[in-house]
Design a protein around this motif. Structure first.
Motif, PDB file in Angstrom:
ATOM      1  N   ARG A 173       0.830  -1.213   0.000  1.00  0.00           N
ATOM      2  CA  ARG A 173       0.000   0.000   0.000  1.00  0.00           C
ATOM      3  C   ARG A 173       0.862   1.259   0.000  1.00  0.00           C
ATOM      4  O   ARG A 173       0.645   2.182  -0.774  1.00  0.00           O
ATOM      5  N   ALA A 174       1.833   1.306   0.896  1.00  0.00           N
ATOM      6  CA  ALA A 174       2.677   2.496   0.998  1.00  0.00           C
ATOM      7  C   ALA A 174       3.626   2.607  -0.186  1.00  0.00           C
ATOM      8  O   ALA A 174       3.958   3.713  -0.623  1.00  0.00           O
ATOM      9  N   GLY A 175       4.060   1.484  -0.725  1.00  0.00           N
ATOM     10  CA  GLY A 175       4.988   1.498  -1.848  1.00  0.00           C
ATOM     11  C   GLY A 175       4.393   2.051  -3.120  1.00  0.00           C
ATOM     12  O   GLY A 175       5.108   2.591  -3.966  1.00  0.00           O
ATOM     13  N   ARG A 176       3.079   1.929  -3.274  1.00  0.00           N
ATOM     14  CA  ARG A 176       2.427   2.480  -4.473  1.00  0.00           C
ATOM     15  C   ARG A 176       2.667   3.975  -4.599  1.00  0.00           C
ATOM     16  O   ARG A 176       2.852   4.491  -5.700  1.00  0.00           O
ATOM     17  N   VAL A 177       2.660   4.684  -3.481  1.00  0.00           N
ATOM     18  CA  VAL A 177       2.868   6.135  -3.494  1.00  0.00           C
ATOM     19  C   VAL A 177       4.269   6.454  -4.010  1.00  0.00           C
ATOM     20  O   VAL A 177       4.446   7.326  -4.857  1.00  0.00           O
ATOM     21  N   PHE A 178       5.271   5.740  -3.505  1.00  0.00           N
ATOM     22  CA  PHE A 178       6.646   5.961  -3.959  1.00  0.00           C
ATOM     23  C   PHE A 178       6.789   5.631  -5.439  1.00  0.00           C
ATOM     24  O   PHE A 178       7.374   6.390  -6.202  1.00  0.00           O
ATOM     25  N   LEU A 179       6.258   4.486  -5.839  1.00  0.00           N
ATOM     26  CA  LEU A 179       6.431   4.048  -7.223  1.00  0.00           C
ATOM     27  C   LEU A 179       5.655   4.922  -8.207  1.00  0.00           C
ATOM     28  O   LEU A 179       6.064   5.057  -9.359  1.00  0.00           O
ATOM     29  N   ALA A 180       4.561   5.510  -7.779  1.00  0.00           N
ATOM     30  CA  ALA A 180       3.828   6.438  -8.651  1.00  0.00           C
ATOM     31  C   ALA A 180       4.694   7.655  -8.968  1.00  0.00           C
ATOM     32  O   ALA A 180       4.609   8.213 -10.063  1.00  0.00           O
ATOM     33  N   GLN A 181       5.540   8.067  -8.024  1.00  0.00           N
ATOM     34  CA  GLN A 181       6.447   9.189  -8.272  1.00  0.00           C
ATOM     35  C   GLN A 181       7.653   8.771  -9.110  1.00  0.00           C
ATOM     36  O   GLN A 181       8.200   9.555  -9.860  1.00  0.00           O
ATOM     37  N   VAL A 182       8.056   7.515  -8.964  1.00  0.00           N
ATOM     38  CA  VAL A 182       9.205   7.023  -9.730  1.00  0.00           C
ATOM     39  C   VAL A 182       8.843   6.860 -11.205  1.00  0.00           C
ATOM     40  O   VAL A 182       9.641   7.155 -12.085  1.00  0.00           O
ATOM     41  N   PHE A 183       7.615   6.381 -11.462  1.00  0.00           N
ATOM     42  CA  PHE A 183       7.157   6.148 -12.829  1.00  0.00           C
ATOM     43  C   PHE A 183       5.942   7.030 -13.131  1.00  0.00           C
ATOM     44  O   PHE A 183       4.829   6.533 -13.251  1.00  0.00           O
ATOM     45  N   PRO A 184       6.141   8.340 -13.253  1.00  0.00           N
ATOM     46  CA  PRO A 184       4.987   9.212 -13.493  1.00  0.00           C
ATOM     47  C   PRO A 184       4.343   8.919 -14.844  1.00  0.00           C
ATOM     48  O   PRO A 184       5.022   8.716 -15.840  1.00  0.00           O
ATOM     49  N   GLY A 185       3.028   8.842 -14.841  1.00  0.00           N
ATOM     50  CA  GLY A 185       2.285   8.599 -16.066  1.00  0.00           C
ATOM     51  C   GLY A 185       2.247   7.144 -16.493  1.00  0.00           C
ATOM     52  O   GLY A 185       1.707   6.839 -17.547  1.00  0.00           O
ATOM     53  N   SER A 186       2.816   6.267 -15.704  1.00  0.00           N
ATOM     54  CA  SER A 186       2.833   4.847 -16.061  1.00  0.00           C
ATOM     55  C   SER A 186       2.394   4.026 -14.857  1.00  0.00           C
ATOM     56  O   SER A 186       3.206   3.374 -14.207  1.00  0.00           O
ATOM     57  N   GLU A 187       1.087   4.060 -14.590  1.00  0.00           N
ATOM     58  CA  GLU A 187       0.564   3.350 -13.421  1.00  0.00           C
ATOM     59  C   GLU A 187       0.742   1.842 -13.549  1.00  0.00           C
ATOM     60  O   GLU A 187       0.949   1.146 -12.553  1.00  0.00           O
ATOM     61  N   HIS A 188       0.653   1.336 -14.785  1.00  0.00           N
ATOM     62  CA  HIS A 188       0.810  -0.114 -14.984  1.00  0.00           C
ATOM     63  C   HIS A 188       2.221  -0.570 -14.611  1.00  0.00           C
ATOM     64  O   HIS A 188       2.387  -1.616 -13.978  1.00  0.00           O
ATOM     65  N   LEU A 189       3.222   0.206 -14.992  1.00  0.00           N
ATOM     66  CA  LEU A 189       4.598  -0.147 -14.656  1.00  0.00           C
ATOM     67  C   LEU A 189       4.824  -0.053 -13.146  1.00  0.00           C
ATOM     68  O   LEU A 189       5.449  -0.934 -12.553  1.00  0.00           O
ATOM     69  N   ALA A 190       4.301   0.987 -12.533  1.00  0.00           N
ATOM     70  CA  ALA A 190       4.433   1.139 -11.075  1.00  0.00           C
ATOM     71  C   ALA A 190       3.771  -0.028 -10.347  1.00  0.00           C
ATOM     72  O   ALA A 190       4.328  -0.570  -9.386  1.00  0.00           O
ATOM     73  N   GLU A 191       2.598  -0.436 -10.811  1.00  0.00           N
ATOM     74  CA  GLU A 191       1.888  -1.557 -10.178  1.00  0.00           C
ATOM     75  C   GLU A 191       2.642  -2.869 -10.391  1.00  0.00           C
ATOM     76  O   GLU A 191       2.723  -3.701  -9.485  1.00  0.00           O
ATOM     77  N   ALA A 192       3.223  -3.053 -11.565  1.00  0.00           N
ATOM     78  CA  ALA A 192       3.988  -4.273 -11.840  1.00  0.00           C
ATOM     79  C   ALA A 192       5.232  -4.351 -10.955  1.00  0.00           C
ATOM     80  O   ALA A 192       5.536  -5.408 -10.388  1.00  0.00           O
ATOM     81  N   VAL A 193       5.952  -3.253 -10.824  1.00  0.00           N
ATOM     82  CA  VAL A 193       7.138  -3.230  -9.963  1.00  0.00           C
ATOM     83  C   VAL A 193       6.737  -3.470  -8.510  1.00  0.00           C
ATOM     84  O   VAL A 193       7.399  -4.227  -7.785  1.00  0.00           O
TER      85      VAL A 193
END
Length: 134
Positions: A28-48
């Motif tokens: 849950r908390a990691g989604r916030v970080f990964l959304a910033q790492v991969f802006p505009g690519s929610e699918h990639l953030a969710e996969a990571v």
């Protein structure tokens, strides 16, 4: 049922519940970080995020399984609780270490992505160098 087997069952139950709880919290908390790492690519953030959670499960449940066997004999309830406290303490320390490791990696990814997007334009020239004859 033997007290050793009972202690194994209790150990596995507590360890698996703790591992699942920490993994869900990290996810849950990691989604916030990964959304910033991969802006505009929610699918990639969710996969990571999913890959990090699977890796977390594999490492922690593998450790829990390897740490299951105990060399001590458990003949009394006191020995069961003492053995469980040591085992669960070590599992909690490993879970905490894995959690801190994941937070460190996610923060490093976020810092690198911020640095990559914060491009500073080049400084315009203020003059020209004289030509040098060879």
């Amino acid at each position: 049922m033997d007290l050793t087997v009972l202690s194994y069952v209790i150990y596995l139950f507590i360890s698996i519940v703790l591992t699942v709880w920490v993994a869900r919290t990290l996810s849950r908390a990691g989604r916030v970080f990964l959304a910033q790492v991969f802006p505009g690519s929610e699918h990639l953030a969710e996969a990571v995020n999913h890959l990090l959670v699977v890796g977390f499960y594999l490492v922690n449940l593998g450790f829990v399984s390897l740490y299951l066997k105990s060399g001590a004999t458990t003949e009394t309830a006191r020995q069961v609780f003492e053995g469980l406290s040591v085992k669960e303490g070590v599992v909690l320390l490993v879970l905490g270490g894995m959690h801190l490791g994941n937070v460190f990696v996610l923060n490093k990814l976020r810092s690198n992505s911020r640095r990559d997007f914060a491009v500073i334009p080049p400084i315009p020239p203020t003059g020209f160098l004289p030509e040098v004859e060879a």
